[in-house]
Design a protein around this motif. Structure first.
Motif, PDB file in Angstrom:
ATOM      1  N   PHE A   9       2.134   8.105  -1.552  1.00 39.18           N
ATOM      2  CA  PHE A   9       2.003   6.980  -0.618  1.00 39.18           C
ATOM      3  C   PHE A   9       2.679   5.724  -1.187  1.00 39.18           C
ATOM      4  O   PHE A   9       3.271   4.950  -0.426  1.00 39.18           O
ATOM      5  N   TRP A  10       2.576   5.511  -2.484  1.00 38.12           N
ATOM      6  CA  TRP A  10       3.298   4.404  -3.099  1.00 38.12           C
ATOM      7  C   TRP A  10       4.803   4.581  -2.896  1.00 38.12           C
ATOM      8  O   TRP A  10       5.517   3.621  -2.584  1.00 38.12           O
ATOM      9  N   ALA A  11       5.294   5.803  -3.075  1.00 37.96           N
ATOM     10  CA  ALA A  11       6.729   6.068  -2.924  1.00 37.96           C
ATOM     11  C   ALA A  11       7.190   5.827  -1.495  1.00 37.96           C
ATOM     12  O   ALA A  11       8.227   5.196  -1.255  1.00 37.96           O
ATOM     13  N   ILE A  12       6.416   6.327  -0.523  1.00 32.14           N
ATOM     14  CA  ILE A  12       6.814   6.176   0.878  1.00 32.14           C
ATOM     15  C   ILE A  12       6.779   4.702   1.285  1.00 32.14           C
ATOM     16  O   ILE A  12       7.645   4.232   2.043  1.00 32.14           O
ATOM     17  N   ALA A  13       5.789   3.959   0.790  1.00 32.12           N
ATOM     18  CA  ALA A  13       5.681   2.544   1.152  1.00 32.12           C
ATOM     19  C   ALA A  13       6.913   1.753   0.737  1.00 32.12           C
ATOM     20  O   ALA A  13       7.353   0.838   1.450  1.00 32.12           O
ATOM     21  N   LEU A  14       7.500   2.095  -0.411  1.00 37.06           N
ATOM     22  CA  LEU A  14       8.700   1.391  -0.868  1.00 37.06           C
ATOM     23  C   LEU A  14       9.967   1.951  -0.238  1.00 37.06           C
ATOM     24  O   LEU A  14      11.011   1.297  -0.262  1.00 37.06           O
TER      25      LEU A  14
ATOM     26  N   VAL B 164      -7.116   7.520   1.585  1.00 42.42           N
ATOM     27  CA  VAL B 164      -7.250   8.647   0.647  1.00 42.42           C
ATOM     28  C   VAL B 164      -7.432   8.155  -0.780  1.00 42.42           C
ATOM     29  O   VAL B 164      -7.294   8.929  -1.723  1.00 42.42           O
ATOM     30  N   LYS B 165      -7.689   6.836  -0.951  1.00 43.37           N
ATOM     31  CA  LYS B 165      -7.967   6.217  -2.242  1.00 43.37           C
ATOM     32  C   LYS B 165      -6.749   6.200  -3.169  1.00 43.37           C
ATOM     33  O   LYS B 165      -6.877   6.138  -4.385  1.00 43.37           O
ATOM     34  N   GLY B 166      -5.543   6.256  -2.560  1.00 46.39           N
ATOM     35  CA  GLY B 166      -4.339   6.071  -3.349  1.00 46.39           C
ATOM     36  C   GLY B 166      -4.153   4.616  -3.738  1.00 46.39           C
ATOM     37  O   GLY B 166      -3.437   4.303  -4.692  1.00 46.39           O
ATOM     38  N   PHE B 167      -4.774   3.705  -2.981  1.00 47.41           N
ATOM     39  CA  PHE B 167      -4.803   2.280  -3.287  1.00 47.41           C
ATOM     40  C   PHE B 167      -6.260   1.837  -3.349  1.00 47.41           C
ATOM     41  O   PHE B 167      -7.061   2.226  -2.485  1.00 47.41           O
ATOM     42  N   ASP B 168      -6.613   1.050  -4.349  1.00 45.87           N
ATOM     43  CA  ASP B 168      -7.879   0.339  -4.289  1.00 45.87           C
ATOM     44  C   ASP B 168      -7.584  -1.073  -3.774  1.00 45.87           C
ATOM     45  O   ASP B 168      -6.462  -1.379  -3.383  1.00 45.87           O
ATOM     46  N   GLN B 169      -8.602  -1.943  -3.756  1.00 45.47           N
ATOM     47  CA  GLN B 169      -8.391  -3.261  -3.165  1.00 45.47           C
ATOM     48  C   GLN B 169      -7.361  -4.065  -3.939  1.00 45.47           C
ATOM     49  O   GLN B 169      -6.562  -4.788  -3.347  1.00 45.47           O
ATOM     50  N   GLN B 170      -7.324  -3.920  -5.270  1.00 41.23           N
ATOM     51  CA  GLN B 170      -6.371  -4.693  -6.049  1.00 41.23           C
ATOM     52  C   GLN B 170      -4.932  -4.230  -5.792  1.00 41.23           C
ATOM     53  O   GLN B 170      -4.060  -5.031  -5.469  1.00 41.23           O
ATOM     54  N   THR B 171      -4.692  -2.932  -5.960  1.00 39.59           N
ATOM     55  CA  THR B 171      -3.324  -2.444  -5.773  1.00 39.59           C
ATOM     56  C   THR B 171      -2.875  -2.564  -4.319  1.00 39.59           C
ATOM     57  O   THR B 171      -1.691  -2.758  -4.040  1.00 39.59           O
ATOM     58  N   PHE B 172      -3.819  -2.452  -3.380  1.00 35.37           N
ATOM     59  CA  PHE B 172      -3.494  -2.666  -1.970  1.00 35.37           C
ATOM     60  C   PHE B 172      -3.011  -4.105  -1.764  1.00 35.37           C
ATOM     61  O   PHE B 172      -2.019  -4.344  -1.054  1.00 35.37           O
ATOM     62  N   SER B 173      -3.685  -5.057  -2.401  1.00 33.37           N
ATOM     63  CA  SER B 173      -3.269  -6.456  -2.300  1.00 33.37           C
ATOM     64  C   SER B 173      -1.907  -6.670  -2.936  1.00 33.37           C
ATOM     65  O   SER B 173      -1.101  -7.465  -2.438  1.00 33.37           O
TER      66      SER B 173
ATOM     67  N   ALA C  48       5.280   0.321   7.319  1.00 29.10           N
ATOM     68  CA  ALA C  48       4.866   0.131   5.922  1.00 29.10           C
ATOM     69  C   ALA C  48       3.368  -0.156   5.824  1.00 29.10           C
ATOM     70  O   ALA C  48       2.683   0.346   4.920  1.00 29.10           O
ATOM     71  N   ILE C  49       2.846  -0.958   6.763  1.00 35.03           N
ATOM     72  CA  ILE C  49       1.403  -1.238   6.790  1.00 35.03           C
ATOM     73  C   ILE C  49       0.621   0.034   7.093  1.00 35.03           C
ATOM     74  O   ILE C  49      -0.458   0.276   6.526  1.00 35.03           O
ATOM     75  N   ILE C  50       1.162   0.852   7.983  1.00 33.69           N
ATOM     76  CA  ILE C  50       0.497   2.128   8.289  1.00 33.69           C
ATOM     77  C   ILE C  50       0.432   3.004   7.044  1.00 33.69           C
ATOM     78  O   ILE C  50      -0.596   3.629   6.745  1.00 33.69           O
ATOM     79  N   VAL C  51       1.521   3.056   6.289  1.00 30.22           N
ATOM     80  CA  VAL C  51       1.535   3.862   5.070  1.00 30.22           C
ATOM     81  C   VAL C  51       0.505   3.338   4.078  1.00 30.22           C
ATOM     82  O   VAL C  51      -0.235   4.120   3.449  1.00 30.22           O
ATOM     83  N   LEU C  52       0.427   2.017   3.911  1.00 30.02           N
ATOM     84  CA  LEU C  52      -0.555   1.442   2.990  1.00 30.02           C
ATOM     85  C   LEU C  52      -1.976   1.784   3.408  1.00 30.02           C
ATOM     86  O   LEU C  52      -2.827   2.129   2.568  1.00 30.02           O
ATOM     87  N   ASN C  53      -2.270   1.678   4.693  1.00 29.07           N
ATOM     88  CA  ASN C  53      -3.629   1.969   5.153  1.00 29.07           C
ATOM     89  C   ASN C  53      -3.967   3.450   5.032  1.00 29.07           C
ATOM     90  O   ASN C  53      -5.115   3.803   4.718  1.00 29.07           O
ATOM     91  N   GLU C  54      -2.980   4.315   5.282  1.00 27.61           N
ATOM     92  CA  GLU C  54      -3.220   5.749   5.085  1.00 27.61           C
ATOM     93  C   GLU C  54      -3.471   6.040   3.606  1.00 27.61           C
ATOM     94  O   GLU C  54      -4.347   6.841   3.255  1.00 27.61           O
ATOM     95  N   GLY C  55      -2.714   5.402   2.731  1.00 29.96           N
ATOM     96  CA  GLY C  55      -2.953   5.575   1.299  1.00 29.96           C
ATOM     97  C   GLY C  55      -4.287   5.003   0.862  1.00 29.96           C
ATOM     98  O   GLY C  55      -4.946   5.547  -0.035  1.00 29.96           O
ATOM     99  N   ARG C  56      -4.698   3.927   1.499  1.00 31.72           N
ATOM    100  CA  ARG C  56      -6.020   3.338   1.195  1.00 31.72           C
ATOM    101  C   ARG C  56      -7.135   4.286   1.614  1.00 31.72           C
ATOM    102  O   ARG C  56      -8.164   4.405   0.924  1.00 31.72           O
TER     103      ARG C  56
END
Length: 859
Positions: A177-182, A413-422, A403-411
């Motif tokens: 998810f990090w890769a797709i977001a970038l 599945v816990k690929g992002f926590d609140q810090q890395t999501f920010s 890109a926002i959709i990718v971040l929320n999908e990763g969030r």
């Protein structure tokens, strides 16, 4: 693990940067078995308040940030962040009344519905044709924008993973998810950005859009695969239902949809309004929900089915009709909950919790720049200009809703926590926020366009290819411009390339666009097929047919008809940028007034005058304004005498300055056309007028050196213009001395009234008059003419010739050179004074290679 009680909420702290919130919901029951209170009565008012607030803040940010070229996406993200815990969300009243926990369910439900319809619009707007015709640069940029950012995103994920505590375990799929977001480049947001910057139809814009199509398509496929694998808990066979749905949709449903759309279009082909009605639109919107339902069954988000369904709808009238009907509702009403959810999940105050500030800075900088760097390196390897390479890299970094959709999908599945999501939200804001200012500076600044402001006919060879941008507002302007092009001396050796642009006011769309026409189909700038009838452009077909007929009758003329759809306030930018990109030498415009039956003029549209004025002030090449009074080309037979060819008599009236030299250059080119007779009349100020003008300039002096410098700067500029005029006239006379179809006359005059009198009495029977606009020119010969000027776009002489009561017949072409010459610097003027280049005795300095002949002296 610990329990906290906050009012009506029971908050359970857990591991891995997460917590659970429990609350009691009060329900009122009557004495019967049925519930009296509707559960929606609690959630719906909260949702309406949330929606109203996010729309209000979005509109506010749009008003504030538009002047600094920030797209709507940035304003939407900022609106969600302001309402979240990073800003207003820390206020107790806001968190308990606007963003309560119990309102999250309906908010996310409406957000998912908005994402579903938005992705349908993205698929509807996207066309895969450019991918099949992709060039080397666009393909290389797309591949580099996929591979390197994906590796960078995965590398950042594992870097953060190693720095975290051992008890914070995350799924390995989070790196995907990090890769797709970038990797994502938002195609719709990029198209709107290029449209606002007036770069959509340039080579840079077309390369960026083509690369974005491939990048978005690849990111979408990766996201489908990753979401299917995550929902199937890593079992690859769970991707099979999704892949089966995509295959069935593309190879079975798509042919059926194309057949149905074509059949409906043929059945209603005679309809002038629209070949599709509300019933077909409702069926398609129902199909969006049905495809979304199928993909949910397959284990992925409904947005994937909606996107696939949008790709299957053919571009054209139906797609445009759907966009016009639901785009504003989807983007303005259904999509804002997504940005509010993103804002609620973002907390900039806790970005460095459990992480060092150095790690935060590294992640944000790398995430923001990896795609720019990769694109820049590839473009430099392909030997592209640095300026274009940098602009393309920044443009490919444009993020959007996907890109926002990718971040929320990763969030989820816990690929992002609140810090890395920010961190990622801040990176996306930086990426997208820098696109407008950087590209505007590199491709819209005065420094960039400065060197192109010298493209004109005077500095072009008479025999060179002529590239013309002919602008028409309606079919009434077509015949005059085509007849003018007929006498512009097109030959097979030295052809004329004509870009015939139909200027149409922008209505019913969010962004401007350019539509190209050919014999088989009508397409926009990126290849999407468009039906001209759908936009009420029956007149456009008539204009295109006229220019195609002109091309068929003269094979030395290459015609490319197109339609520019833009607002009148910014239409000149579209025309100027297209002229700049295509290397146009002269832009031809019709006069905004039309002759009426009584010999007078009628204001056709004052907004057309606004476009003309803006082009005169900003165009990167020469401008020609045609006042058409029935201009006729010379090849037509005269009456019934088919053995005789009609002569086209042209008069070029020369005063002084770059505009008149430009007019002479165009007249010189026309003189090579068979059947054209050219008479050049140069008006020279008499000796008494010269002495009076110089004595009047000398009386304006003072003791101040700055005033003296200004006076001498004006004299220096005037002397330089006189030298240029004489040199160009001498070259013209020398190279045309044996041409029997060209005559040259010099007239000494004392005033503008005398010029008018000579034209009225001696030169009143020509088919076409060519003059310079004379913008910024100060001449004693035009004194008195400026007192009653009503059409400054024609200049003083041009307006006099264009007056209905002055010449009952004879068209007028007014020329303006691309840009005025720069003023002489003070240090140059001071040096010129010291060398005695300016004479102070009241006599003009000698002009080399010039021998002014007496009045009426022909050669």
């Amino acid at each position: 693990m610990s329990n906290l009680f906050g009012g009506k909420y029971n908050i359970v702290n857990g591991l891995n940067n997460e917590f659970k919130v429990c609350y009691n919901e009060e329900r009122t029951f009557a004495n019967t078995d049925w519930q009296v209170t509707n559960p929606l009565l609690k959630s719906l008012p909260i949702f309406m308040l949330q929606l109203s607030m996010v729309i209000l803040f979005t509109r506010t940010f749009i008003i504030v940030l538009t002047p600094i070229r920030q797209p709507r996406f940035v304003s939407e993200i900022l609106a969600g962040i302001v309402l979240g815990p990073s800003a207003l969300g820390i206020i107790g009243w806001v968190s308990s009344n606007i963003n309560p926990f119990e309102g999250a369910l309906l908010l996310e439900t409406m957000g998912n519905l908005g994402v579903t319809f938005y992705m349908f619009l993205v698929g509807l707007e996207m066309d895969l044709t450019p991918v099949r015709k992709m060039g080397k640069t666009a393909c290389s940029v797309a591949i580099a924008g996929i591979v390197l950012p994906a590796c960078g995103g995965a590398g950042l994920y594992y870097l953060v993973l190693q720095k975290e505590q051992e008890n914070q375990r995350r799924p390995l799929e989070g790196g995907l998810f990090w890769a797709i977001a970038l990797t994502v480049t938002s195609f719709p947001d990029l198209a709107r950005m290029l449209s606002s910057l007036k770069l959509m139809y340039t080579d840079l814009g077309k390369t960026a859009l083509t690369s974005a199509v491939l990048t978005d398509l690849s990111s979408w496929i990766l996201l489908v695969a990753v979401v299917s694998a995550v929902n199937g808990r890593g079992k690859l066979y769970t991707v099979i239902p999704t892949m089966l749905f995509l295959v069935v949709s593309w190879f079975l449903m798509r042919p059926f949809i194309l057949w149905a759309v074509k059949r409906i279009a043929l059945r209603n082909e005679s309809s002038m309004e629209s070949r599709y009605n509300e019933k077909q639109v409702c069926y398609i919107l129902s199909g969006v929900l049905l495809c979304g339902f199928f993909t949910e069954i397959c284990g992925v988000h409904s947005m994937f089915g909606a996107f696939m369904f949008g790709l299957m709808i053919p571009s054209g009238e139906l797609g445009t009709m759907i966009m016009d009907k639901i785009e504003e509702y989807v983007v303005g009403i259904l999509l804002p909950p997504v940005f509010l959810i993103t804002g609620l999940r973002t907390n900039f105050a806790h970005m460095a919790v459990e992480h060092t500030s150095h790690l935060v800075i590294i992640v944000i900088l790398v995430a923001s720049s990896v795609k720019v760097v990769s694109t820049l390196l590839v473009c430099l390897y392909l030997k592209c200009p640095i300026r274009d390479s940098l602009a393309l890299g920044v443009l490919m970094n444009t993020k959007g809703v996907l890109a926002i959709i990718v971040l929320n999908e990763g969030r989820n599945v816990k690929g992002f926590d609140q810090q890395t999501f920010s961190w990622m939200v801040l990176s996306i804001l930086i990426m997208t926020g820098l696109v407008g200012p950087i590209v505007s500076f590199t491709h819209k600044s005065t420094r960039y366009t400065k060197k192109y402001y010298r493209r004109n006919l005077e500095r072009s060879k008479v025999e060179a290819e002529l590239r013309v941008l002919a602008c028409v507002h309606s079919s009434k302007n077509v015949s005059g411009l085509i007849n003018l092009l007929h006498i512009s001396n097109a030959t097979r050796k030295y052809p004329i390339t004509v870009f015939a642009v139909h200027l149409v006011e922008l209505t019913g769309r969010a962004s401007a666009m350019l539509i190209f026409h050919d014999k088989t189909r009508t397409t926009d700038v990126i290849g999407n097929e468009i039906n001209p009838i759908s936009r009420g452009k029956a007149e456009a077909e008539q204009i295109v047919s006229a220019f195609e007929s002109f091309h068929n009758n003269n094979h030395a003329v290459y015609v490319r008809p197109l339609t520019a759809v833009s607002s009148y306030a910014s239409m000149h930018e579209d025309v100027s940028n297209f002229a700049l990109d295509k290397g146009v030498t002269v832009i031809l415009l019709p006069f905004h007034k039309q002759a009426n039956a009584h010999g007078g003029w009628t204001d056709e549209n004052l907004q057309h005058k606004q476009v003309t004025d803006n082009l005169l002030a900003n165009a990167p090449c020469s401008i020609g304004i045609l006042v058409d009074r029935g201009l006729t080309p010379p090849y037509l037979p005269l009456g019934s005498q088919h053995d005789r060819k009609r002569k086209c008599r042209i008069a070029m009236l020369f005063l002084q300055g770059p505009d008149y030299r430009e007019a002479l250059a165009y007249a010189w080119r026309m003189a090579g056309t068979s059947g054209v007779m050219l008479t050049v009349v140069r008006f020279i100020p008499a000796k008494d007028v010269v002495e009076f003008a110089e004595s009047d300039a000398g009386d304006g002096g003072g003791d101040d050196d700055d005033d003296d410098d200004e006076i001498f700067a004006a004299m220096f500029e005037k002397e330089k213009e006189l030298l240029l005029d004489d040199d160009y006239i001498n070259e013209f006379r020398f190279r045309t001395m044996h041409n029997q179809s060209i005559s040259y006359i010099e007239k000494q005059v004392n005033s503008g009234d005398q010029i008018v009198s000579i034209i009225r009495s001696t030169y009143n029977d020509f088919d076409l008059y060519i003059v310079g606009r004379g913008h910024g020119m100060q001449s004693p010969l035009t004194v008195g003419l400026s007192d009653w000027s009503n059409c400054p776009e024609l200049g003083l002489i041009g307006e006099t010739l264009g007056a209905a009561d002055f010449l009952p017949s004879g068209s007028v072409l007014v020329m303006q050179q691309s840009a005025p010459l720069p003023s002489a610097p003070k240090k140059i003027v001071s040096s010129a004074r010291k060398k005695g280049l300016f004479k102070t005795s009241g006599q003009p300095s000698a002009v080399p290679f010039v021998n002014h002949r007496k009045a009426d002296d022909y050669y």
